[in-house]
Scaffold this motif. Sequence first.
Motif, mmCIF file in Angstrom:
data_model
loop_
_atom_site.group_PDB
_atom_site.id
_atom_site.type_symbol
_atom_site.label_atom_id
_atom_site.label_comp_id
_atom_site.label_asym_id
_atom_site.label_seq_id
_atom_site.Cartn_x
_atom_site.Cartn_y
_atom_site.Cartn_z
ATOM 1 N N PHE A 231 -61.590 -10.244 -2.698
ATOM 2 C CA PHE A 231 -62.271 -9.551 -4.033
ATOM 3 C C PHE A 231 -61.353 -9.952 -5.292
ATOM 4 O O PHE A 231 -59.881 -10.222 -5.202
ATOM 5 C CB PHE A 231 -62.179 -8.180 -4.102
ATOM 6 C CG PHE A 231 -62.891 -7.545 -2.802
ATOM 7 C CD1 PHE A 231 -64.120 -7.411 -2.990
ATOM 8 C CD2 PHE A 231 -62.285 -6.784 -2.000
ATOM 9 C CE1 PHE A 231 -65.080 -6.717 -2.025
ATOM 10 C CE2 PHE A 231 -63.068 -6.168 -0.758
ATOM 11 C CZ PHE A 231 -64.583 -6.404 -0.977
ATOM 12 N N ASP A 232 -61.840 -9.948 -6.359
ATOM 13 C CA ASP A 232 -61.155 -10.642 -7.403
ATOM 14 C C ASP A 232 -60.316 -9.434 -7.910
ATOM 15 O O ASP A 232 -60.576 -8.128 -7.334
ATOM 16 C CB ASP A 232 -62.291 -10.966 -8.610
ATOM 17 C CG ASP A 232 -63.050 -9.998 -9.139
ATOM 18 O OD1 ASP A 232 -62.598 -8.951 -9.821
ATOM 19 O OD2 ASP A 232 -64.170 -9.888 -8.880
ATOM 20 N N ASN A 233 -59.263 -9.539 -8.914
ATOM 21 C CA ASN A 233 -58.275 -8.586 -9.215
ATOM 22 C C ASN A 233 -58.591 -7.364 -9.985
ATOM 23 O O ASN A 233 -58.354 -6.321 -9.910
ATOM 24 C CB ASN A 233 -57.307 -9.388 -9.914
ATOM 25 C CG ASN A 233 -56.061 -8.529 -10.047
ATOM 26 O OD1 ASN A 233 -55.552 -7.890 -9.272
ATOM 27 N ND2 ASN A 233 -55.402 -8.258 -11.459
ATOM 28 N N ASP A 234 -60.004 -7.739 -10.711
ATOM 29 C CA ASP A 234 -60.715 -6.537 -11.340
ATOM 30 C C ASP A 234 -61.685 -5.712 -10.838
ATOM 31 O O ASP A 234 -62.157 -4.747 -11.531
ATOM 32 C CB ASP A 234 -60.910 -7.228 -12.703
ATOM 33 C CG ASP A 234 -60.125 -7.794 -13.590
ATOM 34 O OD1 ASP A 234 -58.924 -7.506 -13.569
ATOM 35 O OD2 ASP A 234 -60.467 -8.962 -14.129
ATOM 36 N N ALA A 235 -61.777 -5.974 -9.694
ATOM 37 C CA ALA A 235 -62.951 -5.201 -8.856
ATOM 38 C C ALA A 235 -62.343 -3.800 -8.755
ATOM 39 O O ALA A 235 -61.442 -3.456 -8.394
ATOM 40 C CB ALA A 235 -63.073 -5.874 -7.584
ATOM 41 N N ASP A 236 -63.490 -2.758 -8.837
ATOM 42 C CA ASP A 236 -63.297 -1.453 -8.652
ATOM 43 C C ASP A 236 -63.657 -1.040 -7.282
ATOM 44 O O ASP A 236 -64.681 -0.372 -7.034
ATOM 45 C CB ASP A 236 -64.039 -0.535 -9.605
ATOM 46 C CG ASP A 236 -63.512 -0.706 -11.102
ATOM 47 O OD1 ASP A 236 -62.355 -0.943 -11.357
ATOM 48 O OD2 ASP A 236 -64.294 -0.829 -12.015
#
Length: 151
Positions: free
Chosen positions: A66-71
């Motif tokens: 997942f990308d770093n900003d995913a919640d």
Amino acid sequence: MNLIENNKVYGIHHIAIRAKDFEKTVRFYIEVLDFNIRHIWSLPEFNLKQAAMLKSRDGSSFIEIFDNDADIAAEGRRPLAGEEPVQGSLLHFSVLVDNAELAYSRALSAGASPCVPPMTLFLGDPPLAVRNALVYSPNGEVIEFMESNNL
């Protein structure tokens, strides 16, 4: 009704990783660990801009990135800016390899950092000889290279 008998667990399907650098992390798992891309997607409802499911060479396990900003649900908390990763209960994950020393060297040359150099451990009684090595990936997760002849 026994739930275990009626809902068999077959094994671990995948592990999920939050990538500080999505492209670099995906490239590491493809180029160093021989995974390949199975599927790519996004989920705006979870602030997920990029995600990839990578499939192992034998097709029996996956790594989800997942990308770093995913919640996304995760243990612990995200590290603060400049802080080392915060340790949670997941210690490492292990991949089967033919040669732990070669996998270790290949990972280091691709930007991983040393954790535990290649070694043979003797576990239990009677002793089981286990040949392995561990690295910190460029993203920070701990990866163990376990020689397949140990099983």
